[in-house]
Design a protein around this motif. Structure first.
Motif, PDB file in Angstrom:
ATOM      1  N   HIS A 272      55.157 -40.341  89.504  1.00 21.67           N
ATOM      2  CA  HIS A 272      54.307 -41.413  88.972  1.00 21.67           C
ATOM      3  C   HIS A 272      53.134 -41.807  89.878  1.00 21.67           C
ATOM      4  O   HIS A 272      52.235 -42.508  89.432  1.00 21.67           O
ATOM      5  N   LEU A 273      53.136 -41.349  91.127  1.00 22.42           N
ATOM      6  CA  LEU A 273      52.044 -41.689  92.043  1.00 22.42           C
ATOM      7  C   LEU A 273      50.909 -40.673  91.946  1.00 22.42           C
ATOM      8  O   LEU A 273      51.131 -39.518  91.585  1.00 22.42           O
ATOM      9  N   HIS A 274      49.692 -41.148  92.287  1.00 23.02           N
ATOM     10  CA  HIS A 274      48.517 -40.283  92.334  1.00 23.02           C
ATOM     11  C   HIS A 274      47.839 -40.433  93.689  1.00 23.02           C
ATOM     12  O   HIS A 274      47.856 -41.509  94.284  1.00 23.02           O
ATOM     13  N   VAL A 275      47.235 -39.362  94.162  1.00 22.54           N
ATOM     14  CA  VAL A 275      46.471 -39.382  95.404  1.00 22.54           C
ATOM     15  C   VAL A 275      45.001 -39.326  95.005  1.00 22.54           C
ATOM     16  O   VAL A 275      44.572 -38.386  94.340  1.00 22.54           O
ATOM     17  N   THR A 276      44.266 -40.360  95.400  1.00 22.86           N
ATOM     18  CA  THR A 276      42.859 -40.445  95.032  1.00 22.86           C
ATOM     19  C   THR A 276      41.973 -40.371  96.270  1.00 22.86           C
ATOM     20  O   THR A 276      42.417 -40.688  97.373  1.00 22.86           O
ATOM     21  N   MET A 277      40.742 -39.969  96.070  1.00 20.43           N
ATOM     22  CA  MET A 277      39.706 -40.080  97.088  1.00 20.43           C
ATOM     23  C   MET A 277      38.674 -41.017  96.476  1.00 20.43           C
ATOM     24  O   MET A 277      38.142 -40.747  95.403  1.00 20.43           O
ATOM     25  N   VAL A 278      38.427 -42.143  97.176  1.00 18.15           N
ATOM     26  CA  VAL A 278      37.593 -43.204  96.615  1.00 18.15           C
ATOM     27  C   VAL A 278      36.387 -43.453  97.517  1.00 18.15           C
ATOM     28  O   VAL A 278      36.535 -43.682  98.714  1.00 18.15           O
ATOM     29  N   ASP A 279      35.206 -43.402  96.905  1.00 22.04           N
ATOM     30  CA  ASP A 279      33.958 -43.764  97.584  1.00 22.04           C
ATOM     31  C   ASP A 279      33.885 -45.286  97.581  1.00 22.04           C
ATOM     32  O   ASP A 279      33.889 -45.911  96.517  1.00 22.04           O
ATOM     33  N   VAL A 280      33.821 -45.898  98.785  1.00 24.15           N
ATOM     34  CA  VAL A 280      33.757 -47.356  98.890  1.00 24.15           C
ATOM     35  C   VAL A 280      32.400 -47.828  99.406  1.00 24.15           C
ATOM     36  O   VAL A 280      32.245 -48.960  99.846  1.00 24.15           O
ATOM     37  N   GLY A 281      31.401 -46.949  99.354  1.00 27.22           N
ATOM     38  CA  GLY A 281      30.044 -47.309  99.752  1.00 27.22           C
ATOM     39  C   GLY A 281      29.736 -46.976 101.192  1.00 27.22           C
ATOM     40  O   GLY A 281      30.629 -46.680 101.995  1.00 27.22           O
ATOM     41  N   ASN A 282      28.467 -46.986 101.529  1.00 28.31           N
ATOM     42  CA  ASN A 282      27.980 -46.710 102.884  1.00 28.31           C
ATOM     43  C   ASN A 282      28.483 -45.393 103.447  1.00 28.31           C
ATOM     44  O   ASN A 282      28.745 -45.275 104.644  1.00 28.31           O
ATOM     45  N   GLY A 283      28.664 -44.403 102.586  1.00 27.33           N
ATOM     46  CA  GLY A 283      29.105 -43.094 103.029  1.00 27.33           C
ATOM     47  C   GLY A 283      30.581 -43.011 103.380  1.00 27.33           C
ATOM     48  O   GLY A 283      31.029 -42.006 103.924  1.00 27.33           O
ATOM     49  N   GLU A 284      31.349 -44.056 103.092  1.00 24.83           N
ATOM     50  CA  GLU A 284      32.782 -44.062 103.410  1.00 24.83           C
ATOM     51  C   GLU A 284      33.599 -43.629 102.197  1.00 24.83           C
ATOM     52  O   GLU A 284      33.357 -44.091 101.082  1.00 24.83           O
ATOM     53  N   GLU A 285      34.572 -42.767 102.463  1.00 22.11           N
ATOM     54  CA  GLU A 285      35.547 -42.372 101.445  1.00 22.11           C
ATOM     55  C   GLU A 285      36.936 -42.597 102.016  1.00 22.11           C
ATOM     56  O   GLU A 285      37.156 -42.350 103.200  1.00 22.11           O
ATOM     57  N   HIS A 286      37.849 -43.070 101.168  1.00 16.39           N
ATOM     58  CA  HIS A 286      39.210 -43.325 101.615  1.00 16.39           C
ATOM     59  C   HIS A 286      40.209 -42.665 100.680  1.00 16.39           C
ATOM     60  O   HIS A 286      40.044 -42.718  99.455  1.00 16.39           O
ATOM     61  N   LYS A 287      41.236 -42.079 101.281  1.00 17.88           N
ATOM     62  CA  LYS A 287      42.362 -41.562 100.502  1.00 17.88           C
ATOM     63  C   LYS A 287      43.261 -42.752 100.208  1.00 17.88           C
ATOM     64  O   LYS A 287      43.671 -43.472 101.116  1.00 17.88           O
ATOM     65  N   ILE A 288      43.543 -42.964  98.925  1.00 18.15           N
ATOM     66  CA  ILE A 288      44.394 -44.077  98.516  1.00 18.15           C
ATOM     67  C   ILE A 288      45.430 -43.564  97.529  1.00 18.15           C
ATOM     68  O   ILE A 288      45.083 -42.941  96.522  1.00 18.15           O
ATOM     69  N   VAL A 289      46.692 -43.823  97.826  1.00 17.44           N
ATOM     70  CA  VAL A 289      47.775 -43.495  96.903  1.00 17.44           C
ATOM     71  C   VAL A 289      47.893 -44.655  95.920  1.00 17.44           C
ATOM     72  O   VAL A 289      47.936 -45.819  96.312  1.00 17.44           O
ATOM     73  N   CYS A 290      47.926 -44.325  94.622  1.00 18.00           N
ATOM     74  CA  CYS A 290      47.931 -45.340  93.568  1.00 18.00           C
ATOM     75  C   CYS A 290      49.064 -45.060  92.581  1.00 18.00           C
ATOM     76  O   CYS A 290      49.249 -43.917  92.165  1.00 18.00           O
ATOM     77  N   GLY A 291      49.775 -46.111  92.203  1.00 17.62           N
ATOM     78  CA  GLY A 291      50.889 -45.960  91.266  1.00 17.62           C
ATOM     79  C   GLY A 291      50.566 -46.366  89.839  1.00 17.62           C
ATOM     80  O   GLY A 291      51.435 -46.311  88.975  1.00 17.62           O
ATOM     81  N   ALA A 292      49.331 -46.762  89.574  1.00 14.31           N
ATOM     82  CA  ALA A 292      48.973 -47.198  88.216  1.00 14.31           C
ATOM     83  C   ALA A 292      48.880 -46.008  87.278  1.00 14.31           C
ATOM     84  O   ALA A 292      48.287 -44.986  87.608  1.00 14.31           O
ATOM     85  N   SER A 293      49.423 -46.170  86.092  1.00 11.22           N
ATOM     86  CA  SER A 293      49.406 -45.071  85.127  1.00 11.22           C
ATOM     87  C   SER A 293      48.017 -44.831  84.551  1.00 11.22           C
ATOM     88  O   SER A 293      47.737 -43.746  84.045  1.00 11.22           O
ATOM     89  N   ASN A 294      47.118 -45.816  84.629  1.00  4.95           N
ATOM     90  CA  ASN A 294      45.796 -45.655  84.029  1.00  4.95           C
ATOM     91  C   ASN A 294      44.723 -45.221  85.035  1.00  4.95           C
ATOM     92  O   ASN A 294      43.543 -45.215  84.697  1.00  4.95           O
ATOM     93  N   ILE A 295      45.098 -44.823  86.232  1.00  4.64           N
ATOM     94  CA  ILE A 295      44.120 -44.347  87.224  1.00  4.64           C
ATOM     95  C   ILE A 295      43.589 -42.981  86.791  1.00  4.64           C
ATOM     96  O   ILE A 295      44.340 -42.149  86.285  1.00  4.64           O
TER      97      ILE A 295
END
Length: 153
Positions: A49-72
């Motif tokens: 049920h978990l997903h591994v995302t790469m998220v752009d948070v601005g200013n050239g920063e990207e973060h790996k975030i594990v998310c459990g939401a089904s609608n991601i």
């Protein structure tokens, strides 16, 4: 909640601090609750049920975030709590591991953000494409958009 000072207020406060002998100056901090863009979204290697995302948070920063939401999903704009964020329920966000995968933040639901009109169902809040990646989260604006039906889960 957070106190947002105007430029004049910040200048006046720094002047008062200097008057009593402080050499350091206060400055605006970088927001920790921001809009992000989900660049990638993959199934977690050790979870159904978990997903591994790469998220752009601005200013050239990207973060790996594990998310459990089904609608991601890839391509969404979302609200991201970066490490150091104090959530409305008192929880502080820190880097960690979820089932062996590093996670650097949290993708938030309207309920986790304490919004008045938050739906009671599970799922992250997807914001409109017009929201600027890296900009500070605006709770009143988002709550109004939820109430009007412009933001849904």
């Amino acid at each position: 909640g957070p106190v947002k000072l105007s430029d004049d207020q910040l200048t006046a406060l720094n002047k008062k601090l200097a008057d009593v002998g402080f050499n350091e100056k206060l400055s605006y901090g970088k927001p920790t609750l921001v809009y992000g863009y989900v660049k990638t979204c993959e199934k977690h290697p050790d979870s159904d049920h978990l997903h591994v995302t790469m998220v752009d948070v601005g200013n050239g920063e990207e973060h790996k975030i594990v998310c459990g939401a089904s609608n991601i999903a890839q391509g969404q704009k979302v609200v991201v709590a970066l490490p150091g964020t104090l959530m409305p329920n008192g929880q502080e966000i820190w880097p960690g591991k979820l089932r062996g995968v590093d996670s650097y933040g949290m993708i938030c639901s309207a309920r986790e953000l304490g919004l008045k009109h938050a739906p009671q169902k599970r799922g992250i809040m997807v914001v409109p494409d017009s929201f600027k990646v890296g900009a500070a989260f605006e709770p009143t604006k988002c709550d109004e958009l939820i109430a009007s039906g412009d933001i849904t889960l």
